[in-house]
Design a protein around this motif. Structure first.
Motif, mmCIF file in Angstrom:
data_model
loop_
_atom_site.group_PDB
_atom_site.id
_atom_site.type_symbol
_atom_site.label_atom_id
_atom_site.label_comp_id
_atom_site.label_asym_id
_atom_site.label_seq_id
_atom_site.Cartn_x
_atom_site.Cartn_y
_atom_site.Cartn_z
ATOM 1 N N SER A 183 4.456 1.446 -0.246
ATOM 2 C CA SER A 183 5.827 0.580 -0.392
ATOM 3 C C SER A 183 7.100 1.708 -1.326
ATOM 4 O O SER A 183 7.987 1.035 -0.627
ATOM 5 C CB SER A 183 5.434 -0.582 -1.311
ATOM 6 N N VAL A 184 6.565 1.870 -2.623
ATOM 7 C CA VAL A 184 7.892 2.676 -2.331
ATOM 8 C C VAL A 184 8.667 3.843 -1.821
ATOM 9 O O VAL A 184 9.998 4.125 -1.401
ATOM 10 C CB VAL A 184 7.450 3.773 -3.805
ATOM 11 N N ILE A 185 7.893 4.645 -1.160
ATOM 12 C CA ILE A 185 8.280 5.626 -0.137
ATOM 13 C C ILE A 185 8.706 5.103 0.944
ATOM 14 O O ILE A 185 9.778 5.764 1.048
ATOM 15 C CB ILE A 185 5.959 6.337 0.216
ATOM 16 N N ALA A 186 7.956 4.011 1.174
ATOM 17 C CA ALA A 186 9.402 3.543 2.531
ATOM 18 C C ALA A 186 10.656 3.058 2.513
ATOM 19 O O ALA A 186 11.275 3.440 2.476
ATOM 20 C CB ALA A 186 8.450 2.840 2.608
ATOM 21 N N ARG A 187 10.637 2.476 0.864
ATOM 22 C CA ARG A 187 11.761 2.084 0.326
ATOM 23 C C ARG A 187 12.868 3.593 0.701
ATOM 24 O O ARG A 187 14.163 3.685 0.940
ATOM 25 C CB ARG A 187 11.902 1.434 -1.426
ATOM 26 N N LEU A 188 12.151 5.183 -0.271
ATOM 27 C CA LEU A 188 12.973 5.569 -0.014
ATOM 28 C C LEU A 188 13.883 6.154 0.871
ATOM 29 O O LEU A 188 14.828 7.062 1.175
ATOM 30 C CB LEU A 188 12.154 6.430 -1.037
ATOM 31 N N HIS A 242 3.118 -2.953 6.979
ATOM 32 C CA HIS A 242 2.895 -3.379 6.806
ATOM 33 C C HIS A 242 1.456 -3.828 5.823
ATOM 34 O O HIS A 242 0.818 -3.115 6.177
ATOM 35 C CB HIS A 242 2.869 -4.476 8.092
ATOM 36 N N LEU A 243 2.335 -4.060 4.664
ATOM 37 C CA LEU A 243 1.331 -4.008 3.354
ATOM 38 C C LEU A 243 0.514 -5.084 3.536
ATOM 39 O O LEU A 243 0.811 -5.983 3.248
ATOM 40 C CB LEU A 243 1.823 -3.753 2.323
ATOM 41 N N ASN A 244 -1.534 -4.730 3.276
ATOM 42 C CA ASN A 244 -2.097 -5.942 2.629
ATOM 43 C C ASN A 244 -3.098 -5.969 2.027
ATOM 44 O O ASN A 244 -3.495 -7.120 1.499
ATOM 45 C CB ASN A 244 -3.079 -5.926 3.866
ATOM 46 N N THR A 245 -2.562 -5.383 1.150
ATOM 47 C CA THR A 245 -3.801 -5.109 0.091
ATOM 48 C C THR A 245 -2.699 -4.685 -1.404
ATOM 49 O O THR A 245 -1.198 -4.103 -1.264
ATOM 50 C CB THR A 245 -4.598 -3.850 -0.097
ATOM 51 N N VAL A 246 -3.097 -4.986 -2.222
ATOM 52 C CA VAL A 246 -2.641 -5.281 -3.888
ATOM 53 C C VAL A 246 -3.185 -3.606 -5.009
ATOM 54 O O VAL A 246 -3.004 -3.792 -5.956
ATOM 55 C CB VAL A 246 -2.588 -6.021 -4.886
ATOM 56 N N PHE A 247 -3.835 -2.747 -4.089
ATOM 57 C CA PHE A 247 -4.375 -1.476 -4.316
ATOM 58 C C PHE A 247 -3.213 -0.349 -5.168
ATOM 59 O O PHE A 247 -1.647 -0.397 -4.443
ATOM 60 C CB PHE A 247 -5.382 -0.933 -3.604
ATOM 61 N N PRO A 248 -2.534 0.616 -5.676
ATOM 62 C CA PRO A 248 -1.980 1.367 -6.200
ATOM 63 C C PRO A 248 -1.586 1.920 -5.326
ATOM 64 O O PRO A 248 -0.230 1.589 -5.455
ATOM 65 C CB PRO A 248 -2.959 2.463 -7.141
ATOM 66 N N ASP A 249 -1.749 2.567 -4.045
ATOM 67 C CA ASP A 249 -1.835 3.489 -3.083
ATOM 68 C C ASP A 249 -1.126 2.144 -2.290
ATOM 69 O O ASP A 249 0.105 3.374 -1.896
ATOM 70 C CB ASP A 249 -3.023 3.505 -2.797
ATOM 71 N N SER A 250 -1.420 1.303 -2.544
ATOM 72 C CA SER A 250 -0.246 0.222 -1.142
ATOM 73 C C SER A 250 1.077 0.244 -1.980
ATOM 74 O O SER A 250 2.356 -0.211 -0.973
ATOM 75 C CB SER A 250 -0.749 -1.193 -1.047
ATOM 76 N N LEU A 251 1.291 -0.513 -3.370
ATOM 77 C CA LEU A 251 2.352 -0.266 -3.872
ATOM 78 C C LEU A 251 2.860 1.344 -3.513
ATOM 79 O O LEU A 251 4.516 1.597 -3.726
ATOM 80 C CB LEU A 251 2.327 -0.351 -5.487
ATOM 81 N N ILE A 252 2.142 2.422 -3.617
ATOM 82 C CA ILE A 252 3.073 3.464 -3.643
ATOM 83 C C ILE A 252 3.392 3.828 -2.706
ATOM 84 O O ILE A 252 4.792 4.518 -2.267
ATOM 85 C CB ILE A 252 2.205 4.881 -4.546
ATOM 86 N N LYS A 271 2.790 -9.506 -8.337
ATOM 87 C CA LYS A 271 4.321 -10.021 -8.469
ATOM 88 C C LYS A 271 5.603 -8.365 -8.506
ATOM 89 O O LYS A 271 5.786 -8.751 -6.917
ATOM 90 C CB LYS A 271 4.761 -10.679 -10.196
ATOM 91 N N LEU A 272 4.852 -7.737 -8.912
ATOM 92 C CA LEU A 272 4.950 -5.834 -9.261
ATOM 93 C C LEU A 272 5.269 -5.370 -7.636
ATOM 94 O O LEU A 272 6.195 -5.045 -6.923
ATOM 95 C CB LEU A 272 5.051 -5.022 -9.990
ATOM 96 N N CYS A 273 3.784 -5.959 -7.066
ATOM 97 C CA CYS A 273 3.444 -5.361 -5.382
ATOM 98 C C CYS A 273 4.489 -6.090 -4.528
ATOM 99 O O CYS A 273 6.090 -5.950 -3.580
ATOM 100 C CB CYS A 273 1.668 -5.460 -5.034
ATOM 101 N N TYR A 274 4.011 -7.633 -4.620
ATOM 102 C CA TYR A 274 5.419 -8.369 -3.539
ATOM 103 C C TYR A 274 6.017 -8.378 -3.850
ATOM 104 O O TYR A 274 7.140 -8.144 -2.941
ATOM 105 C CB TYR A 274 5.006 -9.768 -3.500
ATOM 106 N N SER A 275 6.871 -8.446 -4.709
ATOM 107 C CA SER A 275 8.606 -7.781 -4.809
ATOM 108 C C SER A 275 9.408 -6.698 -4.404
ATOM 109 O O SER A 275 10.439 -6.842 -4.728
ATOM 110 C CB SER A 275 8.861 -8.139 -6.319
ATOM 111 N N SER A 276 8.157 -5.288 -4.133
ATOM 112 C CA SER A 276 8.355 -4.204 -3.606
ATOM 113 C C SER A 276 9.196 -4.190 -2.001
ATOM 114 O O SER A 276 9.496 -3.883 -1.352
ATOM 115 C CB SER A 276 7.288 -3.174 -3.710
#
Length: 359
Positions: free
Chosen positions: A60-65, A48-58, A100-105
């Motif tokens: 998200s990508v790790i979790a996706r993989l 569960h991600l709550n911020t849009v800082f770069p580390d949150s997007l990273i 938009k990039l963050c949320y779409s992940s």
């Protein structure tokens, strides 16, 4: 099901509504006996991600993989980013592209209100967006648990003083300039604003305003939840002059504490709170002055009980169950997705082995 509540950059948001929302999400999981962790190195099923800082997007990508479920919380919008920090209006379009990039992940996007849901959907994001309030602990934010006497004694207010309070960051969007202007024009009342923002991040206009010296204007800074609860209990009126919000947790806190409330008449509250029923609304300084006088002099109807009925719908016990149901939804869909992936993988693996055998 085990949930990772990602707390990267927590220090940055700890004193904001986002920080409070993160703490409440952990509370939801504890309340419902759902296994959770805040350590990204632990095993988990959903992040569960709550911020849009770069580390949150990273993250998200790790979790996706890893094939994990991803819940992204839409606390921020382009609209509430404006009128905040130095240069925020200029970079707002870029901020929109970034969120938009963050949320779409994510697999699903949770956002506090129907209003913010519509905003996020208007960005063209294809992932499902679900409206769940951040929630309010009505048993904690209770007038019976607050101390009017403790608050007034601490700040040197008499029992007869009429005190108007607000809470928020020192940013233009939160209406701090209007609050200061009202303090100038209404010297018969005490005005106190709780919250803090590093002044280096603020435009010159706000920095100058914060240096305003008035005998009836107070800026105590950031205080604990217990102290804030005492302030709600000890004040006579709460003003929430924000120009844009995705929900407004401090507004819910004030309503839960059964303190009269005046807000700015903005779209998010248009179909949520009714004027003169749960609270009072204004569009400009003159409106606010008239409503202040009407409430503090007893000329306007008492709206506190109706407001409390509305807040109970957003009690954290209700919201917790709603959030956990979405975790389960993501888990179900992730299992289906991973199941299909495994079937395809096994099919191609068999073909590969068959070719090797024939060769």
């Amino acid at each position: 099901m085990k949930v990772l509540i990602y707390t990267g950059n927590m220090k940055t948001v700890a004193k904001s509504g986002v920080g409070k929302a993160i703490r409440q999400q952990i509370g939801y999981l504890k309340e419902n006996n759902i296994p959770y962790t805040t350590n990204a190195k632990d095993d988990y099923d959903i992040v569960h991600l709550n911020t849009v800082f770069p580390d949150s997007l990273i993250m998200s990508v790790i979790a996706r993989l890893k094939g994990k479920g991803i819940v992204y919380h839409g606390h921020s919008t382009q609209e509430d980013f404006k009128r905040s920090f130095i240069g925020s209006d200029i970079v707002a379009p870029l901020f929109k592209m970034w969120i938009k990039l963050c949320y779409s992940s994510g697999d699903i996007i949770i956002t506090p209100t129907e209003y913010s849901k519509k905003l996020i959907e208007s960005y063209g994001i294809k992932k499902p967006v679900v409206n769940i309030s951040n929630g309010i602990d009505t048993s904690y934010y209770s007038r019976e648990k607050g101390s009017r006497e403790s608050f007034r004694e601490k700040y040197g207010f008499s029992n007869d003083d009429k005190i108007i309070m607000s809470v928020g960051l020192f940013i233009k969007r939160k209406g701090i300039l209007d609050f200061i202007e009202l303090a100038k024009e209404m010297p018969q009342y005490k005005f106190i604003w709780f919250g803090y923002t590093d002044t280096k991040l603020l435009p010159a206009e706000i920095q100058k305003a914060l240096k305003t010296k008035l005998p009836n204007l107070y800026f105590p800074g950031y205080v604990s939840s217990d102290e804030l609860r005492d302030a709600y209990a000890g004040s006579d009126l709460f003003m929430f002059l924000t120009y844009e919000e995705t929900e407004g947790l401090v507004l819910l806190e004030a309503l839960s504490m059964k303190i009269p409330v005046i807000i700015r008449d903005i779209p998010i509250y248009e179909n949520w709170f009714k004027e003169g029923v749960e609270l009072y609304k204004g569009k400009n300084t003159e409106d606010f002055k008239n409503k202040v006088e009407g409430i503090l002099k007893g000329k306007l109807a008492d709206t506190r009980e109706k407001a409390y009925e509305e807040v109970l719908k957003r009690d954290l016990r209700v919201c917790g169950k709603q959030l956990i149901s979405q975790y389960r939804r993501v888990m179900t869909e992730k299992k289906r997705e991973n199941g299909i992936f495994k079937i395809i993988y096994r099919y191609f693996d068999k073909l590969k082995k068959k070719k090797l055998h024939m060769g």
